[in-house]
Design a protein around this motif. Structure first.
Motif, mmCIF file in Angstrom:
data_model
loop_
_atom_site.group_PDB
_atom_site.id
_atom_site.type_symbol
_atom_site.label_atom_id
_atom_site.label_comp_id
_atom_site.label_asym_id
_atom_site.label_seq_id
_atom_site.Cartn_x
_atom_site.Cartn_y
_atom_site.Cartn_z
ATOM 1 N N LEU A 173 -26.412 -7.510 31.013
ATOM 2 C CA LEU A 173 -25.712 -7.225 32.273
ATOM 3 C C LEU A 173 -26.471 -6.155 33.046
ATOM 4 O O LEU A 173 -26.654 -5.035 32.552
ATOM 5 C CB LEU A 173 -24.278 -6.772 32.004
ATOM 6 N N ALA A 224 -19.211 -11.061 33.260
ATOM 7 C CA ALA A 224 -19.622 -9.654 33.246
ATOM 8 C C ALA A 224 -18.542 -8.792 32.594
ATOM 9 O O ALA A 224 -18.844 -7.878 31.812
ATOM 10 C CB ALA A 224 -19.908 -9.180 34.661
ATOM 11 N N SER A 226 -27.062 -3.549 36.280
ATOM 12 C CA SER A 226 -26.355 -2.716 37.257
ATOM 13 C C SER A 226 -27.374 -1.790 37.907
ATOM 14 O O SER A 226 -28.569 -1.864 37.635
ATOM 15 C CB SER A 226 -25.247 -1.915 36.578
ATOM 16 N N LEU A 245 -25.595 -7.986 38.351
ATOM 17 C CA LEU A 245 -24.674 -7.311 39.263
ATOM 18 C C LEU A 245 -25.334 -6.061 39.838
ATOM 19 O O LEU A 245 -24.671 -5.126 40.263
ATOM 20 C CB LEU A 245 -23.378 -6.912 38.542
ATOM 21 N N SER A 246 -26.661 -6.061 39.849
ATOM 22 C CA SER A 246 -27.399 -4.899 40.355
ATOM 23 C C SER A 246 -27.652 -5.030 41.849
ATOM 24 O O SER A 246 -27.008 -4.348 42.650
ATOM 25 C CB SER A 246 -28.704 -4.705 39.587
ATOM 26 N N PHE A 266 -21.928 -1.605 40.333
ATOM 27 C CA PHE A 266 -21.878 -3.039 40.063
ATOM 28 C C PHE A 266 -21.491 -3.784 41.345
ATOM 29 O O PHE A 266 -20.578 -3.367 42.058
ATOM 30 C CB PHE A 266 -20.854 -3.348 38.970
#
Length: 380
Positions: A341, A373, A343, A30-31, A361
């Protein structure tokens, strides 16, 4: 032989760093700001049709005329503003190329360019490589609003340009009508150029309205409005965008544009022009992404993260100060390596790497990805 870098302070971007970590550790990414779902098959078919119909040679330098006319109609319908498709709109290799070309065309050694931090990471290098001086104004968390009295004090006879970004990446905030009027007042009767990065123009939520620079006549007269099809139509790898500006500014832009990329992939331009004949393809985006934002936030509402819902873009900032006091880059890396995860830490976009204990995110993901996530975030 030894050569000195023109950008000695620039290293690998945080986007590459975090995406590499995500891949290495098989983490949910989710970066970097790209969807993990595909483009509309209809758009892909239209681009293929354009290839099969012979749109495979050079496009006009300014871009396919049908596409420029479609853009002009869209802007007129949405913002009540007119750009002449033959003289005031140019198709570019993504928004980043447009921004880079604007800096190259106008920024001279010792010119001052005001930017607001946290700022998208291409702005500062683009200014410096042309000899310009970056004048940063740090926005304060958690609301990241501009104090226009500070801006007014920074403006002087060396100010060449002011760069704004709304909706704002990385914070997810938006400029209000009052913000734009304040900017218009500050720049009125000056030679200052405004670069308005509006890549996420179709991603504004909660009934708010995107305040494009072209809606304000005096502001429009000195502005470049930069936008992106890549983000709008879920195809970041296509690298296609556009910019709009009054003819006198665009003529100078084209002097540089013609010797950098000259023209952009022709069948993609034709396919997008045909696809945009149905405005629903961009008008439905606010509802589409607000639903994803709301899903993501509802899933983590009982976590130890705190947040203000994003007003625009497809990014959500989360405050982790109740969890740890780690430096945000360290926490982001640990979250990727140990919990799976990825970010983006915001300090890398701030003046002097100011650490507000927040991470960004991306929620341009499938519901399944967002649920996975959220399961990680809720247990931190």
């Amino acid at each position: 032989m030894q050569h000195k870098s023109k950008l000695p302070e620039v290293g690998t971007t945080i986007f590459s760093v975090m995406s590499h970590l995500a891949k290495t550790h098989n983490a949910i990414n989710l970066s970097q700001g790209f969807p993990d779902f595909g483009s509309d098959q209809k758009l892909i078919d239209l681009v293929s049709k354009a290839m099969n119909s012979g749109y495979n040679q050079y496009a006009p330098m300014r871009g396919n005329l049908e596409l420029r006319e479609t853009i002009a109609n869209k802007i007129n319908n949405l913002y009540g503003s007119d750009f002449h498709p033959e003289h005031e709109i140019t198709i570019t290799a993504g928004a980043t190329q447009a921004i880079s070309t604007i800096f190259s065309a106008f920024v001279k050694p010792n010119d001052e360019v005001i930017i607001f931090k946290p700022a998208y990471d291409s702005y500062e290098p683009g200014i410096k490589i042309n000899g310009g001086k970056v004048i940063p104004i740090q926005l304060e968390a958690p609301h990241f609003k501009v104090d226009w009295s500070v801006v007014k004090k920074k403006v002087n006879n060396r100010t060449k340009m002011i760069v704004i970004n709304t909706p704002h990446n990385p914070t997810g905030t938006i400029f209000s009508k009052e913000d734009m009027l304040a900017l218009e007042k500050i720049t009125k009767n000056t030679n200052i150029i405004v670069l308005s990065d509006e890549v996420y123009e179709h991603m504004v939520y909660d009934g708010e309205t995107h305040q494009s620079a072209c809606k304000f006549p005096d502001l429009k007269s000195r502005s470049f409005v930069v936008a992106s099809f890549c983000k709008t139509f879920h195809n970041t790898g296509w690298r296609i965008g556009y910019c709009c500006a009054p003819k006198d500014l665009m003529d100078l832009f084209l002097q540089v544009h013609q010797f950098s990329v000259f023209c952009i992939h022709h069948p993609t331009q034709k396919g997008i022009a045909d696809y945009m004949q149905e405005p629903k393809h961009y008008l439905e985006l606010p509802e589409f992404y607000q639903r994803k934002r709301d899903l993501f936030l509802s899933l983590i509402k009982d976590s130890r993260f705190s947040f203000i819902p994003s007003k625009g873009t497809y990014f959500q900032v989360l405050d982790y100060s109740k969890i740890t006091q780690e430096y945000d880059v360290d926490f982001a890396k640990r979250l990727t390596k140990e919990l799976g995860l990825a970010s983006i830490p915001l300090s890398v976009f701030n003046e002097n790497n100011l650490d507000n204990k927040v991470l960004r995110f991306c929620f341009a993901k499938t519901d399944e990805t967002l649920k996975k996530a959220a399961k990680i975030l809720i247990h931190i």
